[in-house]
Design a protein around this motif. Structure first.
Motif, PDB file in Angstrom:
ATOM      1  N   ALA A  33      11.753  10.120 -30.461  1.00  0.00           N
ATOM      2  CA  ALA A  33      10.746  10.676 -29.561  1.00  0.00           C
ATOM      3  C   ALA A  33      11.046  10.248 -28.134  1.00  0.00           C
ATOM      4  O   ALA A  33      11.672   9.219 -27.890  1.00  0.00           O
ATOM      5  CB  ALA A  33       9.363  10.199 -29.978  1.00  0.00           C
ATOM      6  N   GLU A  34      10.594  11.069 -27.188  1.00  0.00           N
ATOM      7  CA  GLU A  34      10.786  10.726 -25.783  1.00  0.00           C
ATOM      8  C   GLU A  34      10.028   9.445 -25.453  1.00  0.00           C
ATOM      9  O   GLU A  34       8.913   9.239 -25.905  1.00  0.00           O
ATOM     10  CB  GLU A  34      10.290  11.873 -24.912  1.00  0.00           C
ATOM     11  CG  GLU A  34      10.637  11.702 -23.456  1.00  0.00           C
ATOM     12  CD  GLU A  34      10.336  12.949 -22.657  1.00  0.00           C
ATOM     13  OE1 GLU A  34       9.178  13.081 -22.232  1.00  0.00           O
ATOM     14  OE2 GLU A  34      11.252  13.768 -22.475  1.00  0.00           O
ATOM     15  N   MET A  35      10.648   8.596 -24.666  1.00  0.00           N
ATOM     16  CA  MET A  35      10.046   7.318 -24.299  1.00  0.00           C
ATOM     17  C   MET A  35       8.756   7.538 -23.514  1.00  0.00           C
ATOM     18  O   MET A  35       8.735   8.320 -22.564  1.00  0.00           O
ATOM     19  CB  MET A  35      11.025   6.496 -23.463  1.00  0.00           C
ATOM     20  CG  MET A  35      10.456   5.154 -23.036  1.00  0.00           C
ATOM     21  SD  MET A  35      11.589   4.217 -22.017  1.00  0.00           S
ATOM     22  CE  MET A  35      12.916   3.920 -23.164  1.00  0.00           C
ATOM     23  N   ILE A  56      12.069  10.377 -12.994  1.00  0.00           N
ATOM     24  CA  ILE A  56      11.496   9.890 -14.251  1.00  0.00           C
ATOM     25  C   ILE A  56      12.570   9.839 -15.335  1.00  0.00           C
ATOM     26  O   ILE A  56      12.630   8.883 -16.116  1.00  0.00           O
ATOM     27  CB  ILE A  56      10.302  10.747 -14.696  1.00  0.00           C
ATOM     28  CG1 ILE A  56       9.116  10.523 -13.758  1.00  0.00           C
ATOM     29  CG2 ILE A  56       9.897  10.418 -16.131  1.00  0.00           C
ATOM     30  CD1 ILE A  56       7.944  11.452 -14.025  1.00  0.00           C
ATOM     31  N   ALA A  57      13.423  10.838 -15.405  1.00  0.00           N
ATOM     32  CA  ALA A  57      14.505  10.844 -16.403  1.00  0.00           C
ATOM     33  C   ALA A  57      15.424   9.640 -16.198  1.00  0.00           C
ATOM     34  O   ALA A  57      15.813   8.968 -17.168  1.00  0.00           O
ATOM     35  CB  ALA A  57      15.296  12.150 -16.321  1.00  0.00           C
ATOM     36  N   ARG A  58      15.742   9.335 -14.965  1.00  0.00           N
ATOM     37  CA  ARG A  58      16.603   8.179 -14.677  1.00  0.00           C
ATOM     38  C   ARG A  58      15.886   6.862 -14.966  1.00  0.00           C
ATOM     39  O   ARG A  58      16.507   5.903 -15.422  1.00  0.00           O
ATOM     40  CB  ARG A  58      17.095   8.240 -13.238  1.00  0.00           C
ATOM     41  CG  ARG A  58      18.074   9.382 -13.045  1.00  0.00           C
ATOM     42  CD  ARG A  58      18.511   9.568 -11.626  1.00  0.00           C
ATOM     43  NE  ARG A  58      19.458  10.689 -11.571  1.00  0.00           N
ATOM     44  CZ  ARG A  58      19.889  11.222 -10.455  1.00  0.00           C
ATOM     45  NH1 ARG A  58      19.508  10.721  -9.286  1.00  0.00           N
ATOM     46  NH2 ARG A  58      20.725  12.236 -10.484  1.00  0.00           N
ATOM     47  N   LEU A  59      14.584   6.824 -14.722  1.00  0.00           N
ATOM     48  CA  LEU A  59      13.765   5.660 -15.072  1.00  0.00           C
ATOM     49  C   LEU A  59      13.825   5.422 -16.584  1.00  0.00           C
ATOM     50  O   LEU A  59      14.040   4.300 -17.041  1.00  0.00           O
ATOM     51  CB  LEU A  59      12.320   5.893 -14.623  1.00  0.00           C
ATOM     52  CG  LEU A  59      11.294   4.857 -15.049  1.00  0.00           C
ATOM     53  CD1 LEU A  59      11.230   3.745 -14.028  1.00  0.00           C
ATOM     54  CD2 LEU A  59       9.932   5.519 -15.193  1.00  0.00           C
ATOM     55  N   ALA A  78      15.750   2.517 -21.347  1.00  0.00           N
ATOM     56  CA  ALA A  78      16.418   2.573 -22.658  1.00  0.00           C
ATOM     57  C   ALA A  78      17.643   1.660 -22.681  1.00  0.00           C
ATOM     58  O   ALA A  78      17.900   0.973 -23.673  1.00  0.00           O
ATOM     59  CB  ALA A  78      16.812   4.010 -22.987  1.00  0.00           C
ATOM     60  N   ALA A  79      18.392   1.631 -21.587  1.00  0.00           N
ATOM     61  CA  ALA A  79      19.574   0.773 -21.509  1.00  0.00           C
ATOM     62  C   ALA A  79      19.205  -0.705 -21.608  1.00  0.00           C
ATOM     63  O   ALA A  79      20.017  -1.521 -22.045  1.00  0.00           O
ATOM     64  CB  ALA A  79      20.335   1.038 -20.210  1.00  0.00           C
ATOM     65  N   ALA A 131       9.376  -2.032 -17.684  1.00  0.00           N
ATOM     66  CA  ALA A 131       9.882  -1.739 -19.035  1.00  0.00           C
ATOM     67  C   ALA A 131       9.299  -2.750 -20.005  1.00  0.00           C
ATOM     68  O   ALA A 131       9.211  -3.943 -19.703  1.00  0.00           O
ATOM     69  CB  ALA A 131      11.398  -1.812 -19.048  1.00  0.00           C
ATOM     70  N   VAL A 132       8.872  -2.251 -21.179  1.00  0.00           N
ATOM     71  CA  VAL A 132       8.274  -3.128 -22.195  1.00  0.00           C
ATOM     72  C   VAL A 132       8.873  -2.844 -23.571  1.00  0.00           C
ATOM     73  O   VAL A 132       9.359  -1.753 -23.842  1.00  0.00           O
ATOM     74  CB  VAL A 132       6.728  -2.974 -22.242  1.00  0.00           C
ATOM     75  CG1 VAL A 132       6.098  -3.358 -20.907  1.00  0.00           C
ATOM     76  CG2 VAL A 132       6.327  -1.569 -22.642  1.00  0.00           C
TER      77      VAL A 132
END
Length: 107
Positions: free
Chosen positions: A2-4, A64-67, A72-73, A102-103
């Motif tokens: 699923a999308e983050m 947002i996509a780059r965030l 994810a990285a 990020a959590v």
């Protein structure tokens, strides 16, 4: 997968999490010369400059996509407290930053 989840809130109902750290998504966009001419004319008569509205919308989506990619990285499950910042660079470029925390879920 699923999308983050990216949320502007601090808490995610039903989830406890640990903080990984800050994450960013950045982009800088420019319109072509024809859009700039149209914007100049619109500036005289007033009204929405749709080419620039579209550019800002696209810039936010890219940021947002780059965030999400950066989160994810780092092994994140979600990003909380996401915010935008933007500013002009020169006369025809716009920079957009999406940033948040990020959590990683504990449960």
């Amino acid at each position: 997968m699923a999308e983050m989840l990216v949320t502007t809130t601090e808490l995610i109902p039903g989830h406890d999490y640990e903080i990984i750290g800050e994450v960013f998504g950045l982009t800088t966009q420019s319109k072509n010369v024809f859009s700039n001419i149209g914007a100049g004319l619109k500036n005289v008569v007033g009204g929405e400059i749709k080419a620039y509205t579209s550019m800002l919308h696209d810039s936010r989506e890219k940021a947002i996509a780059r965030l999400r990619d950066e989160a994810a990285a780092k092994g994140a499950d979600a990003v909380v407290m996401m915010r935008f910042d933007s500013g002009a660079i020169g006369g025809d470029m716009q920079s957009v930053a999406a940033y948040g925390t990020a959590v990683k879920y504990l449960n």
